[in-house]
Design a protein around this motif. Structure first.
Motif, PDB file in Angstrom:
ATOM      1  N   GLY A 175       0.807  -1.208   0.000  1.00  0.00           N
ATOM      2  CA  GLY A 175       0.000   0.000   0.000  1.00  0.00           C
ATOM      3  C   GLY A 175       0.842   1.260   0.000  1.00  0.00           C
ATOM      4  O   GLY A 175       2.070   1.218  -0.178  1.00  0.00           O
ATOM      5  N   PRO A 176       0.209   2.417   0.199  1.00  0.00           N
ATOM      6  CA  PRO A 176       0.889   3.699   0.064  1.00  0.00           C
ATOM      7  C   PRO A 176       2.126   3.873   0.933  1.00  0.00           C
ATOM      8  O   PRO A 176       3.103   4.479   0.499  1.00  0.00           O
ATOM      9  CB  PRO A 176      -0.201   4.707   0.463  1.00  0.00           C
ATOM     10  N   ALA A 177       2.103   3.378   2.173  1.00  0.00           N
ATOM     11  CA  ALA A 177       3.252   3.579   3.065  1.00  0.00           C
ATOM     12  C   ALA A 177       4.502   2.896   2.525  1.00  0.00           C
ATOM     13  O   ALA A 177       5.591   3.480   2.493  1.00  0.00           O
ATOM     14  CB  ALA A 177       2.922   3.063   4.462  1.00  0.00           C
ATOM     15  N   GLN A 178       4.371   1.647   2.089  1.00  0.00           N
ATOM     16  CA  GLN A 178       5.536   0.934   1.567  1.00  0.00           C
ATOM     17  C   GLN A 178       5.958   1.495   0.209  1.00  0.00           C
ATOM     18  O   GLN A 178       7.152   1.570  -0.094  1.00  0.00           O
ATOM     19  CB  GLN A 178       5.258  -0.566   1.463  1.00  0.00           C
ATOM     20  N   THR A 179       4.998   1.909  -0.598  1.00  0.00           N
ATOM     21  CA  THR A 179       5.330   2.532  -1.874  1.00  0.00           C
ATOM     22  C   THR A 179       6.176   3.781  -1.653  1.00  0.00           C
ATOM     23  O   THR A 179       7.140   4.042  -2.384  1.00  0.00           O
ATOM     24  CB  THR A 179       4.051   2.922  -2.647  1.00  0.00           C
TER      25      THR A 179
END
Length: 457
Positions: free
Chosen positions: A104-108
């Motif tokens: 999701g956005p955090a890892q991206t």
């Protein structure tokens, strides 16, 4: 996702996603790739999902890929518990995959900050992504105004219940704080667990409750302001929400008691719901893939289940807030030799609502956040699942799940330290103050994922 392994728990345990948990390897990366194909690494939660993915998204795409520049996709299946580490190692060594899959956005964001990804803005109109995806979903994938990923699945939080239990006691799914508290008091008085709950198997389950209470008491507007640095987590509206949640635990409404909450397993909760020993269950839409074995013929009973939107717990907070969860995102490696073909494959896999909804109906894997007209739903899909995603596709009051939109250290703090609040070792005020200190550090360091506006659907 096959029960009893929930999609949410699976994502956290493996660092990957059921939608392939996938990686496209770059040509010449040492994995057996050649210049006329795109090699694909896939890891799956079950053999059935793997077979479906191969047939529909690999073989199906290859049949459509024609022309001088067309490349076939070739899939190699990897172990689900190692593919994420393999991807990170490969990217760090400069021999990484064409397509980078994250949770999701955090890892991206971590890949963006490391300079590993290509912006995808040129494909938004060229490949019709603007027309296919829900606007907020593309907004959540942008960093500094540039699109670095496509979200690959969509989930939310709701109230699950056994209609027969509610009918027997004259209850209805609560829509307000007063209705919720009245139901819980009545259930407790009759020896029924008001809220089926437990975190014995998965400690981060506690953040589900923090998430839905913050979204329905503080509200999406306040959360958006805090996530974007315009309001502090020490604001009374956040502290009061945590204090309210603790008071409900102190009353024994969650899991029967705070002690039982820490020992209850998910199997126990589902069995209580099916047998009428629990009234409500606040959980995510991954429930669709794990609740079946406890109800009806599969369980040897005549119990049924249904879901309802979250109640509004405070004046000024809109009804039926739907906290958004993006559990998977796909990005293109900056060293990718064939970005246009990779983007074309992404379009085939993610942008067609009929393919996504067939995947949901056949496997239980959550669809991408694309526009979902009712005519595109398979005729044999569970009507309860259909209703959830029809409402999600037109959501006007979107909220925020902690595991999707909070920075990673702040997210971990939320569920780990909330246990201390529930056991009386940390006050709600100090809990929020310590969270605020950590969050401000991560916000300043650029570690907070992109956050769409609360009414961006």
């Amino acid at each position: 996702m096959p029960a009893p392994l929930s999609r949410r728990r699976f994502l956290q345990l493996t660092g990957t996603a059921a939608l392939g948990a996938t990686t496209l390897t770059a040509c010449g990366s040492g994995s057996g790739a050649s210049g006329n194909q795109i090699n694909f690494w896939g890891a799956f939660a079950s053999k059935d999902i793997e077979k479906y993915f191969q047939k529909q998204f690999i073989d199906g795409y290859n049949k459509t890929a024609t022309g001088a520049k067309a490349l076939d996709v070739r899939m190699t299946v990897k172990q689900i518990d190692t593919i994420d580490r393999l991807t990170q190692t490969a990217v760090a060594s400069g021999r990484g995959p064409d397509l980078i899959t994250t949770t999701g956005p955090a890892q991206t964001l971590s890949y963006v900050n490391n300079g590993n990804l290509l912006p995808l803005d040129e494909y938004v109109d060229k490949l019709g992504w603007r027309d296919s995806f829900l606007p907020w979903a593309l907004d959540a994938a942008r960093v500094d105004g540039k699109l670095y990923s496509l979200p690959a699945n969509l989930e939310t939080l709701s109230v699950y219940y056994n209609p027969a239990t509610l009918d027997k006691h004259g209850w209805k799914p609560p829509t307000s704080r007063a209705e919720f508290e009245d139901l819980c008091k009545d259930a407790k008085d009759q020896g029924i667990v008001p809220i089926g709950a437990g975190n014995a198997e998965w400690k981060p389950a506690t953040e589900w409750h923090v998430t839905w209470v913050w979204n329905t008491f503080a509200g999406p507007e306040a959360l958006y302001e805090a996530l974007t640095g315009k309001r502090r987590w020490t604001d009374p509206v956040f502290v009061e929400a945590i204090a309210l949640l603790k008071s409900w635990f102190d009353k024994g409404w969650f899991g029967g008691s705070t002690d039982r909450y820490f020992t209850n397993k998910f199997t126990t909760v589902y069995e209580q719901l099916a047998s009428g020993k629990a009234a409500l269950y606040f959980n995510g839409s991954w429930t669709f893939s794990e609740i079946g074995p406890y109800f009806g013929k599969a369980a040897g009973n005549d119990a049924t289940w249904d879901w309802a939107p979250l109640p509004s717990l405070n004046s000024g907070v809109p009804a039926e807030v739907q906290p958004l969860s993006i559990g998977t995102a796909y990005s293109v490696n900056k060293d990718c030799e064939h970005p246009a073909q990779t983007a074309d494959w992404l379009t085939y896999v993610l942008a067609d609502p009929r393919r996504q909804l067939d995947y949901l109906s056949s496997t239980g894997v959550a669809p991408a956040p694309v526009k979902m007209p009712e005519k595109d739903f398979p005729s044999d899909i569970d009507p309860r699942v259909k209703r959830q995603y029809l409402e999600l596709s037109t959501a006007k009051n979107i909220g925020y799940t902690t595991w999707t939109f909070w920075p990673p250290k702040s997210d971990t703090y939320i569920y780990e330290q909330m246990e201390k609040v529930l056991t009386g070792k940390l006050s709600p005020k100090d809990y929020c103050a310590d969270l605020d200190k950590l969050f401000q550090q991560e916000l300043k360091a650029g570690a907070r994922p992109p956050v769409p506006a609360p009414k961006g659907a």
